[in-house]
Design an enzyme around this catalytic site. Sequence first.
Site, mmCIF file in Angstrom:
data_model
loop_
_atom_site.group_PDB
_atom_site.id
_atom_site.type_symbol
_atom_site.label_atom_id
_atom_site.label_comp_id
_atom_site.label_asym_id
_atom_site.label_seq_id
_atom_site.Cartn_x
_atom_site.Cartn_y
_atom_site.Cartn_z
ATOM 1 N N GLY A 10 0.817 -1.211 0.000
ATOM 2 C CA GLY A 10 0.000 0.000 0.000
ATOM 3 C C GLY A 10 0.853 1.263 0.000
ATOM 4 C CG PHE A 11 0.129 6.110 0.649
ATOM 5 C CD1 PHE A 11 1.282 6.701 0.159
ATOM 6 C CD2 PHE A 11 -0.666 6.837 1.545
ATOM 7 C CE1 PHE A 11 1.661 7.986 0.550
ATOM 8 C CE2 PHE A 11 -0.295 8.108 1.934
ATOM 9 C CZ PHE A 11 0.864 8.676 1.448
ATOM 10 C CB ILE A 12 1.726 4.162 4.852
ATOM 11 C CG1 ILE A 12 0.791 5.379 4.737
ATOM 12 C CG2 ILE A 12 2.730 4.362 5.982
ATOM 13 C CD1 ILE A 12 -0.144 5.576 5.939
ATOM 14 C CE1 TYR A 154 -9.831 3.087 8.528
ATOM 15 C CE2 TYR A 154 -10.102 5.414 9.031
ATOM 16 C CZ TYR A 154 -9.280 4.336 8.763
ATOM 17 O OH TYR A 154 -7.917 4.493 8.759
HETATM 18 N N1 LIG Z 1 -3.255 7.197 4.617
HETATM 19 C C1 LIG Z 1 -3.766 7.795 5.678
HETATM 20 O O1 LIG Z 1 -3.929 9.014 5.718
HETATM 21 C C2 LIG Z 1 -4.135 7.010 6.901
HETATM 22 C C3 LIG Z 1 -4.657 7.710 8.014
HETATM 23 C C4 LIG Z 1 -5.005 6.997 9.138
HETATM 24 C C5 LIG Z 1 -4.806 5.626 9.188
HETATM 25 N N2 LIG Z 1 -4.314 4.971 8.095
HETATM 26 C C6 LIG Z 1 -4.131 3.519 8.173
HETATM 27 O O2 LIG Z 1 -2.820 3.209 7.736
HETATM 28 C C7 LIG Z 1 -2.818 1.944 7.088
HETATM 29 C C8 LIG Z 1 -2.189 2.068 5.699
HETATM 30 O O3 LIG Z 1 -2.949 3.010 4.949
HETATM 31 P P1 LIG Z 1 -2.610 3.413 3.454
HETATM 32 O O4 LIG Z 1 -3.064 4.806 3.266
HETATM 33 O O5 LIG Z 1 -1.199 3.026 3.135
HETATM 34 O O6 LIG Z 1 -3.654 2.488 2.686
HETATM 35 P P2 LIG Z 1 -3.465 1.483 1.453
HETATM 36 O O7 LIG Z 1 -4.837 1.034 1.103
HETATM 37 O O8 LIG Z 1 -2.639 2.092 0.387
HETATM 38 O O9 LIG Z 1 -2.648 0.297 2.104
HETATM 39 C C9 LIG Z 1 -3.266 -0.746 2.826
HETATM 40 C C10 LIG Z 1 -2.775 -2.058 2.234
HETATM 41 O O10 LIG Z 1 -3.383 -3.107 2.987
HETATM 42 C C11 LIG Z 1 -3.724 -4.131 2.084
HETATM 43 N N3 LIG Z 1 -4.822 -4.921 2.654
HETATM 44 C C12 LIG Z 1 -6.108 -4.512 2.847
HETATM 45 N N4 LIG Z 1 -6.831 -5.524 3.326
HETATM 46 C C13 LIG Z 1 -5.993 -6.578 3.447
HETATM 47 C C14 LIG Z 1 -6.168 -7.917 3.885
HETATM 48 N N5 LIG Z 1 -7.373 -8.379 4.257
HETATM 49 N N6 LIG Z 1 -5.096 -8.733 3.902
HETATM 50 C C15 LIG Z 1 -3.882 -8.291 3.508
HETATM 51 N N7 LIG Z 1 -3.662 -7.032 3.054
HETATM 52 C C16 LIG Z 1 -4.706 -6.193 3.033
HETATM 53 C C17 LIG Z 1 -4.161 -3.419 0.811
HETATM 54 O O11 LIG Z 1 -4.040 -4.233 -0.344
HETATM 55 C C18 LIG Z 1 -3.194 -2.242 0.783
HETATM 56 O O12 LIG Z 1 -2.061 -2.501 -0.035
HETATM 57 C C19 LIG Z 1 -4.278 1.476 7.063
HETATM 58 O O13 LIG Z 1 -4.480 0.594 8.136
HETATM 59 C C20 LIG Z 1 -5.056 2.753 7.250
HETATM 60 O O14 LIG Z 1 -6.312 2.516 7.860
HETATM 61 C C21 LIG Z 1 -3.975 5.638 6.958
#
Ligand SMILES: NC(=O)c1ccc[n+]([C@@H]2O[C@H](COP(=O)([O-])OP(=O)(O)OC[C@H]3O[C@@H](n4cnc5c(N)ncnc54)[C@H](O)[C@@H]3O)[C@@H](O)[C@H]2O)c1
Length: 319
Positions: A10-12, A154
């Site tokens: 994913g992104f982060i 969420y």
């Molecule tokens: N980006 C933000 O601003 C933000 C803010 C608060 C919290 N978060 C949390 O940070 C984390 C990462 O966020 P992000 O923005 O990188 O999102 P993202 O969607 O880019 O990354 C999440 C990754 O998790 C994987 N994933 C989802 N469900 C899955 C499963 N059942 N099994 C295995 N992999 C799975 C997805 O394929 C994805 O690559 C998440 O938990 C999100 O809730 C993000």
Amino acid sequence: MKILLTGAAGFIGSNLAESLLVRGDEVCAIDNFNDFYNPLRKERNIQTASGMPGYTLYRTDIRDFEALKAIFEKEKPAKICHLAGMANVRYSLKHPLLFEEVNVKGTLNLMELSRMYEVPQFVFASSSSVYGGRPDNGVPFNEDDRVDAPISSYAATKRSAELLAYTYSHLYGLKVTALRFFTVYGPRNRPDMAVSLFTRAIDRGEPIKLFGDGSARRDWTFVADTMRGIMAALDHPLDYEIINLGNGHPQTEMDLIRAAEAALDKKANIHYLERPATEPAITFADTSKARRLLQFEPQIPFSQGYREFFEWYAREGRE
Ligand SMILES: NC(=O)c1ccc[n+]([C@@H]2O[C@H](COP(=O)([O-])OP(=O)(O)OC[C@H]3O[C@@H](n4cnc5c(N)ncnc54)[C@H](O)[C@@H]3O)[C@@H](O)[C@H]2O)c1
């Protein structure tokens, strides 16, 4: 140090995987490459890390306990960094069951396996959304504020994961740090987030759907700062702590639109819509606890971070 990193495509997670590998950690990466957004983006996200020594990828779903168990058995990770999750508040209203399965059950699977395989430390992604609409509390958001009134499914799933994590810490001594991320942005930005949505809409000459009048403020945090905070949390095992990882300088959504207009040299066509109940008027992190416990200091102001986001967007984030 071998770190089991979920959400690694994913992104982060994909940005973090590279930083961990660069500093010499081994990364046991897990992701299910779901199609919440284009999985090809996720394939691109992992390209660099995949070619680096110390990287192993499992295309596995964190809801699948037995598959995860086999990975714990084989890899014997030293620490867990759990970022996999379903994000996006509005999507959670349409798919509450999926959010519960992934964000609560998936997190519980990983904690239960940490207990079984005696992994001592668990760092995971919570969210500023747990602070909710905050009719009674002021700003900035402090970790001691009441968070028992989440205003989206969420947020409720993220808060549930924090509570379950407390139980694992209390009963089994699992060292847990729940990091409440505040609207992260930067290269590889999720396409459903405002920084991407607004930039893409102006770029294509499409209308921006703006909830409210543009005065809502978000504590946008550049991904490199978030990553520094995550790595500091991995390096400082704590019994059980919830820690804000934010920038501490909220900007208005209109500031974001103006930055995008300037970068693209185009005017936005704004469609003003009523702000839904799920959208707080402000997010604003009190970062003093992160500073005290993790020596975390956000370094990238929004103007610089947006420039870095835009360079990536112009290069490869346009689709
Ligand atoms: N980006 C933000 O601003 C933000 C803010 C608060 C919290 N978060 C949390 O940070 C984390 C990462 O966020 P992000 O923005 O990188 O999102 P993202 O969607 O880019 O990354 C999440 C990754 O998790 C994987 N994933 C989802 N469900 C899955 C499963 N059942 N099994 C295995 N992999 C799975 C997805 O394929 C994805 O690559 C998440 O938990 C999100 O809730 C993000």
